[in-house]
Design an enzyme around this catalytic site. Structure first.
Site, PDB file in Angstrom:
ATOM      1  N   GLU A  31      44.099  32.620  43.360  1.00 17.09           N
ATOM      2  CA  GLU A  31      43.607  33.874  43.113  1.00 17.09           C
ATOM      3  C   GLU A  31      44.404  35.036  43.988  1.00 17.09           C
ATOM      4  O   GLU A  31      44.762  36.172  43.604  1.00 17.09           O
ATOM      5  CB  GLU A  31      42.094  34.066  43.677  1.00 17.09           C
ATOM      6  N   ASP A  32      44.849  34.673  45.125  1.00 15.41           N
ATOM      7  CA  ASP A  32      45.492  35.698  45.952  1.00 15.41           C
ATOM      8  C   ASP A  32      46.882  35.479  46.331  1.00 15.41           C
ATOM      9  O   ASP A  32      47.430  36.288  46.959  1.00 15.41           O
ATOM     10  CB  ASP A  32      44.492  35.573  47.429  1.00 15.41           C
TER      11      ASP A  32
END
Ligand code: MN
Length: 477
Positions: A68-69
């Site tokens: 996600e990051d």
């Protein structure tokens, strides 16, 4: 490494590799608290390691925010580690790439994706719970608005999931944390009450622990006794409805762990000879386990200085499951754990089949969320027994029709259309009867009797039954 010191060399190597990779990927990023970001996945991994989960799950916990990051991809995780780690991280990740019209819609969609992942691998949801736990523990650094939003979602969704999976320790902590942000005043009052009780009851619990262990020992039973005081949330819920906390059955409890099942039943008798039981408070969750796998014998006795003390008697295996539910399987069953966890979920946990059915039949994410909230994640659930004593869980207000549709498999669809009534606790009742907690139910069908099927829709409470009724109508037409 201290937390996983009992793991094999290969497992430790993999976990180390996952840590260094996660640290590298999150480098330069800080949490709202000002700490380096890696502190968060590290704490998630601590929780998973303390649950004694396997190296893949712990690795995935360390890497859970990397897709996600950061630049990490599912494919690369598969190359660097294995398919399981890649699938777990992907499952925990949010759906950033999808553009939703509103934030709310995205939350619903994320949640739905998470539920779908549970069907493939329940470890996904265990990682998510560990993730949520650390986020709730560090919620003070977020904005007021974010605090309420997270606390609400925790209370509505994650507390229930933890409960369904039998993960009691995580459930209790999540619920108290969410409660603290949602109702600070009630929280404070109940916490003070709990601190006071802890202080006041200490010598009584200590003394009783010794007396019980001693009496059991004399009869040749080895035991470990642990003390527990009801959670802050539990105390608050009780004092809101009752005046006298001293009358609460399970405010103070002793968990008595003995070697085997036979010892559990013997211990119950030995304890009752020492401390008078309160009538009607004996529960046998060993013979009839809860649907979240919980097993123990319960009794509430008049303890020293007249305090009501609940004894929870169980084996070491039951003790682990009482604390961590399905997540205890890895520690208990080793290499077969993953298979067994998925099997238990499918065969013994009724919430799971509702979930799967709803996921298939409900199209909109909003409706799906509404279903979770009103039927699955509601605290207003009754425990109902079928004629063989199996446990069924239904929302309050359910009728024998809801019961019949949940039991569909046993009754067969034909018969459901011929339902005429039910026998509840030995008495004949109509289909409009509202089921009560602990009812024992058997539905009555008559092949010569066709309907009042038109009423069925009005009499059903659960969306599950309503959907099934509509489906069978369309088939008939
Ligand atoms: Mn996270």
């Amino acid at each position: 490494m201290e937390e996983v010191k009992g793991y094999s060399k290969e497992e430790k190597e993999q976990i180390k590799k996952a840590y260094y990779l996660a640290e590298e990927l999150h480098k330069g990023t800080k949490r709202k608290s000002g700490e380096p970001y890696i502190i968060h996945p590290l704490n998630v991994a601590f929780t998973l390691a303390r649950l004694k989960l396997d190296a893949d799950t712990i690795s995935a916990g360390l890497l859970h925010d990397t897709i996600e990051d950061t630049s990490m991809t599912k494919e690369r995780l598969k190359e660097e580690f294995n398919e399981d780690v890649a699938l777990l991280v992907d499952g925990v990740s949010k759906m950033k790439e999808v553009d939703f019209s509103c934030k709310q819609e995205q939350n619903w969609a994320n949640l739905r994706k998470l539920m779908q992942c549970m069907a493939i691998d329940v470890r996904t949801i265990i990682i998510k719970l560990a993730d949520r736990l650390h986020n709730m523990r560090t919620l003070e650094f977020m904005s007021k608005e974010k605090q309420i939003e997270n606390a609400e979602e925790t209370m509505e969704v994650f507390v229930s999931i933890a409960n369904y999976l039998g993960m009691n320790h995580i459930q209790v902590e999540l619920r108290d944390l969410a409660f603290m942000y949602l109702q600070p005043d009630s929280y404070k009052r109940a916490k003070e009450e709990r601190d006071r009780i802890t202080e006041e009851s200490k010598s009584c619990l200590d003394e009783m622990s010794i007396i019980i262990a001693d009496k059991l020992k004399k009869q040749g039973i080895n035991s470990q006794v642990e003390q527990r005081i009801k959670s802050i949330y539990g105390i608050s819920t009780y004092i809101e409805q009752n005046e006298n906390l001293a009358k609460m059955n399970d405010l103070l409890a002793l968990k008595i762990v003995v070697d085997n099942k036979a010892d559990c039943y013997s211990s119950l008798g030995i304890i009752h000879q020492e401390f008078k039981p309160i009538q009607g408070k004996i529960k046998d969750y060993i013979g009839a386990p809860k649907t979240n796998l919980y097993q123990s014998l319960h009794t509430t006795v008049y303890g020293l200085d007249g305090r009501h003390i609940q004894a929870q008697i169980r084996t070491p295996e039951m003790h682990k499951i009482a604390a961590n539910g399905l997540a205890a399987y890895q520690e208990l069953y080793g290499q077969y754990a993953n298979y067994l966890m998925q099997e238990e979920l499918e065969k013994r946990m009724p919430f799971y089949s509702y979930l799967i059915e709803a996921n298939e039949s409900i199209r909109s994410n909003q409706d799906f969320f509404a279903f979770l909230k009103t039927e699955l994640f509601t605290t207003h659930i009754h425990t109902i027994y079928d004629k063989t004593g199996e446990v069924i869980e239904l929302p309050i207000g359910s009728s024998p029709i809801d019961f019949a549709y949940i039991l569909d498999g046993q009754l067969g669809n034909d018969n459901i259309n011929n339902l005429t009534g039910a026998i509840v606790n030995g008495e004949n009742v109509s289909l409009s009867y509202m089921l009560q907690n602990q009812d024992q139910v058997q539905v009555v069908a008559d092949r010569n009797f066709i309907g009042p099927q038109r009423d069925f829709l009005d009499l059903a409470k659960t969306n599950y039954a309503k959907r099934k009724i509509k489906e069978s109508r369309t088939q008939q037409n």
